[in-house]
Design an enzyme around this catalytic site. Structure first.
Site, short mmCIF file in Angstrom:
data_model
loop_
_atom_site.label_atom_id
_atom_site.label_comp_id
_atom_site.label_asym_id
_atom_site.label_seq_id
_atom_site.Cartn_x
_atom_site.Cartn_y
_atom_site.Cartn_z
N SER A 124 20.55 -14.04 -18.95
CA SER A 124 19.51 -14.90 -19.15
C SER A 124 20.09 -16.08 -18.13
O SER A 124 21.11 -16.16 -17.86
CB SER A 124 19.81 -15.40 -20.63
OG SER A 124 19.48 -16.76 -20.90
N TYR A 149 26.23 -18.08 -27.69
CA TYR A 149 25.10 -16.84 -27.40
C TYR A 149 25.07 -16.74 -25.96
O TYR A 149 25.28 -15.99 -25.15
CB TYR A 149 23.73 -17.53 -27.69
CG TYR A 149 22.69 -16.80 -26.92
CD1 TYR A 149 22.53 -15.40 -27.37
CD2 TYR A 149 22.18 -17.28 -26.06
CE1 TYR A 149 21.47 -14.65 -26.37
CE2 TYR A 149 20.88 -16.79 -25.12
CZ TYR A 149 20.96 -15.36 -25.59
OH TYR A 149 19.70 -14.75 -24.73
N LYS A 153 26.63 -13.76 -22.97
CA LYS A 153 25.79 -13.14 -21.71
C LYS A 153 26.59 -13.30 -20.70
O LYS A 153 26.71 -12.45 -19.79
CB LYS A 153 24.62 -14.03 -21.63
CG LYS A 153 23.31 -13.74 -22.67
CD LYS A 153 23.03 -12.37 -22.49
CE LYS A 153 22.13 -12.13 -23.73
NZ LYS A 153 21.82 -10.75 -23.94
P1 NAD Z 1 14.17 -9.40 -30.20
O1 NAD Z 1 15.28 -9.96 -30.98
O2 NAD Z 1 12.85 -9.65 -30.12
O3 NAD Z 1 14.82 -8.09 -29.68
C1 NAD Z 1 15.89 -7.65 -29.89
C2 NAD Z 1 15.80 -6.15 -30.65
O4 NAD Z 1 17.21 -5.73 -30.84
C3 NAD Z 1 15.43 -6.41 -32.20
O5 NAD Z 1 14.35 -5.58 -32.24
C4 NAD Z 1 16.65 -6.26 -33.08
O6 NAD Z 1 16.04 -5.63 -34.32
C5 NAD Z 1 17.40 -5.43 -32.33
N1 NAD Z 1 18.70 -5.21 -32.55
C6 NAD Z 1 19.65 -6.44 -32.64
N2 NAD Z 1 20.85 -6.05 -32.84
C7 NAD Z 1 20.87 -4.64 -32.70
C8 NAD Z 1 21.92 -3.67 -33.13
N3 NAD Z 1 23.17 -4.12 -33.16
N4 NAD Z 1 21.47 -2.35 -33.15
C9 NAD Z 1 20.21 -1.99 -32.61
N5 NAD Z 1 19.29 -2.64 -32.63
C10 NAD Z 1 19.59 -4.11 -32.67
O7 NAD Z 1 14.91 -10.09 -28.55
P2 NAD Z 1 14.12 -10.13 -27.22
O8 NAD Z 1 13.73 -11.65 -26.99
O9 NAD Z 1 13.22 -9.10 -26.93
O10 NAD Z 1 15.55 -10.35 -26.29
C11 NAD Z 1 16.02 -9.16 -25.95
C12 NAD Z 1 17.25 -9.29 -25.09
O11 NAD Z 1 16.68 -10.25 -24.01
C13 NAD Z 1 18.32 -9.91 -25.61
O12 NAD Z 1 19.59 -9.35 -25.28
C14 NAD Z 1 18.21 -11.42 -25.32
O13 NAD Z 1 19.65 -11.88 -25.64
C15 NAD Z 1 17.79 -11.24 -23.77
N6 NAD Z 1 17.16 -12.49 -23.44
C16 NAD Z 1 15.82 -13.05 -24.32
C17 NAD Z 1 15.29 -14.11 -23.73
C18 NAD Z 1 13.91 -14.44 -24.71
O14 NAD Z 1 13.78 -15.63 -24.68
N7 NAD Z 1 13.41 -13.85 -25.54
C19 NAD Z 1 15.66 -14.81 -22.70
C20 NAD Z 1 16.90 -14.47 -22.09
C21 NAD Z 1 17.54 -13.21 -22.46
C1 UD1 Z 2 16.38 -21.59 -24.66
C2 UD1 Z 2 17.81 -21.18 -24.95
C3 UD1 Z 2 18.39 -20.16 -23.88
C4 UD1 Z 2 17.35 -19.13 -23.87
C5 UD1 Z 2 16.09 -19.52 -23.61
C6 UD1 Z 2 15.11 -18.52 -23.34
C7 UD1 Z 2 18.53 -23.29 -26.08
C8 UD1 Z 2 19.60 -24.74 -25.82
N1 UD1 Z 2 18.63 -22.45 -25.13
O1 UD1 Z 2 16.32 -22.46 -23.63
O2 UD1 Z 2 19.82 -19.94 -24.21
O3 UD1 Z 2 17.92 -18.52 -22.65
O4 UD1 Z 2 15.54 -20.36 -24.69
O5 UD1 Z 2 14.90 -17.91 -24.51
O6 UD1 Z 2 17.98 -23.01 -27.18
N2 UD1 Z 2 10.78 -28.00 -26.40
C9 UD1 Z 2 10.28 -28.73 -27.22
N3 UD1 Z 2 9.73 -28.77 -28.72
C10 UD1 Z 2 10.09 -27.47 -29.30
C11 UD1 Z 2 10.72 -26.56 -28.62
C12 UD1 Z 2 11.20 -26.67 -27.04
O7 UD1 Z 2 10.27 -29.79 -26.71
O8 UD1 Z 2 9.76 -27.45 -30.45
C13 UD1 Z 2 11.12 -28.01 -25.20
C14 UD1 Z 2 12.64 -27.88 -24.89
O9 UD1 Z 2 13.57 -29.04 -25.03
C15 UD1 Z 2 12.76 -27.43 -23.45
C16 UD1 Z 2 11.52 -26.34 -23.58
O10 UD1 Z 2 10.89 -26.82 -24.51
O11 UD1 Z 2 12.65 -28.20 -22.66
C17 UD1 Z 2 11.55 -24.97 -23.70
O12 UD1 Z 2 12.52 -24.85 -24.76
P1 UD1 Z 2 13.03 -23.30 -25.33
O13 UD1 Z 2 11.51 -22.61 -25.06
O14 UD1 Z 2 13.64 -23.54 -26.54
O15 UD1 Z 2 13.73 -22.61 -24.05
P2 UD1 Z 2 15.07 -23.15 -23.14
O16 UD1 Z 2 15.36 -24.71 -23.89
O17 UD1 Z 2 14.91 -23.18 -21.86
#
Ligand code: NAD
Ligand code: UD1
Length: 334
Positions: A124, A149, A153
């Site tokens: 991330s 969290y 990462k």
């Molecule tokens: P998500 O929660 O939708 O998907 C994760 C999946 O993993 C879920 O279906 C959950 O049931 C499964 N899971 C969790 N722990 C498990 C375990 N111990 N064994 C088997 N399955 C398990 O999340 P996502 O948004 O799809 O994110 C996927 C990855 O990307 C994560 O590692 C997250 O940290 C990373 N990531 C996500 C975002 C985002 O904004 N969505 C941003 C940066 C990084």
């Molecule tokens: C969050 C996570 C980050 C993760 C990223 C992508 C935090 C502090 N960080 O970041 O670790 O990698 O999501 O999943 O949570 N906002 C509002 N109102 C809301 C929600 C969000 O104004 O109700 C604003 C936030 O202040 C930010 C932007 O929208 O400026 C995006 O927010 P968000 O979707 O939570 O993502 P990140 O803050 O980038």
């Protein structure tokens, strides 16, 4: 050849699974359903007319994980999504986050290094914190983590880097996602947050559909053109494609690989701009109000995406408009 997708029924994993199946690749979706449901499989089947092998398994169970690899000796690559992802929850439950995000990765990597199976890891942009330079390139140093969290990462990346050094035949790509948003254009799969969403776009779409009275904009006097924070929002389909291109790069390479890539659009968009774009493309009014800044938020974050384009030829194709339109269609459809 099979590809193992851990967390394959989650938000990003399910989109990647559809692209793999559409390419005719056999997929094993491993998921313990903690943050997803088997209903996602129906969406995947409707989109692709194919189905993955589904394994309800927890990556923290090392023995079951080993058995899975023994049963499927033709796994040629692993895309690892299974982890917890809430910043706020990680502060309350740090041990669970270390057990799952770090412990789970260790179980997996022990097998992968032994079997020499390449890995793609979900990292991330949170590892950069508030970077001193914008756009943020992969060479920017880690900032001290602001949550357990974020630390998982950083630690996960280091575990993989050190494993690549120690096991020269082991290859891995770290993908640092910026802000994934949107849903599959069919609206058959998308993001399904449990409880009240903390991320901007799911909270916004839930507000417009009537689940919350108002969207709170966290902070109005940041040092940005309109005073609200800036992020790099990437369509989940583009993000999914980055995994396919990374996988091709890993599998086709004759040499071992260790690479880190940003996955973003390269464009910074403010919270207010995103709301206005949503209103324009959907014709819906977003009820919003300003409130205090959220602690730990970075002011501006957007990616330098030159490296991934040069090395593997990937770049974002979808616009912010399409991402928000698809997010809204998904909200109405599920
Ligand atoms: P998500 O929660 O939708 O998907 C994760 C999946 O993993 C879920 O279906 C959950 O049931 C499964 N899971 C969790 N722990 C498990 C375990 N111990 N064994 C088997 N399955 C398990 O999340 P996502 O948004 O799809 O994110 C996927 C990855 O990307 C994560 O590692 C997250 O940290 C990373 N990531 C996500 C975002 C985002 O904004 N969505 C941003 C940066 C990084
Ligand atoms: C969050 C996570 C980050 C993760 C990223 C992508 C935090 C502090 N960080 O970041 O670790 O990698 O999501 O999943 O949570 N906002 C509002 N109102 C809301 C929600 C969000 O104004 O109700 C604003 C936030 O202040 C930010 C932007 O929208 O400026 C995006 O927010 P968000 O979707 O939570 O993502 P990140 O803050 O980038």
């Amino acid at each position: 050849m099979k590809i193992l997708v851990t967390g394959g029924l989650g938000y990003i994993g399910s989109h990647v699974t559809t692209l793999l199946l559409n390419k005719g690749i056999s997929v094993i979706c491993l998921d313990n359903l903690e943050n997803s449901s088997e209903v996602v499989l129906d969406g995947i089947k409707t989109i692709t007319r194919r189905q993955p092998i589904f394994k309800n398994l927890d990556i923290r169970d090392k023995n079951l994980l080993r058995i899975l690899f023994d049963e499927h000796i033709d796994i040629k690559g692993v895309i690892h999504f299974a982890a917890y992802k809430s910043v706020e929850e990680s502060v309350r439950k740090p041990l669970q986050y270390y057990q799952n995000n770090v412990g789970g990765l260790l179980n997996l990597i022990e097998i992968l290094t032994k079997e020499e199976i390449p890995l793609i890891f979900s990292s991330s942009c949170t590892v950069y914190g508030q970077s001193k330079k914008l756009p943020i390139s992969e060479s920017e140093p880690f900032q001290p983590p602001t949550s357990p969290y974020g630390f998982t990462k950083q630690v996960g990346e280091k575990i993989i880097e050190h494993s690549c050094t120690a096991y020269p035949n082991f290859s891995a790509i770290l993908l640092r996602y910026f802000n994934p948003i949107g849903a599959h254009p069919t609206a058959k799969i998308g993001e399904n947050p449990q409880g009240i969403p903390q991320n901007l776009v799911p909270f916004l779409t839930q507000t417009v559909i009537g689940k919350h009275p108002v969207l709170k904009i966290f902070g109005s006097d940041y040092n940005t053109p309109d005073g609200t924070c800036i992020r790099d929002y990437i369509h989940v389909m583009d993000l999914a494609q980055a995994h396919i291109d990374s996988l091709n790069f890993l599998i086709s390479s004759k040499e071992s690989i260790f690479e880190t890539f940003n996955v973003g659009t390269g464009n910074g968009v403010s919270v207010l701009e995103l709301i206005k774009t949503f209103e324009k493309v959907t014709g819906e009014k977003v009820p919003y109000e300003y409130c205090e800044a959220r602690s730990g938020d970075t002011v501006s974050s957007f990616a330098d995406v030159e490296k991934i384009e040069k090395k593997i030829g990937w770049k974002a194709n979808y616009s912010l408009e399409e991402a928000l339109k698809n997010a809204w269609e998904w909200e109405k459809n599920h």
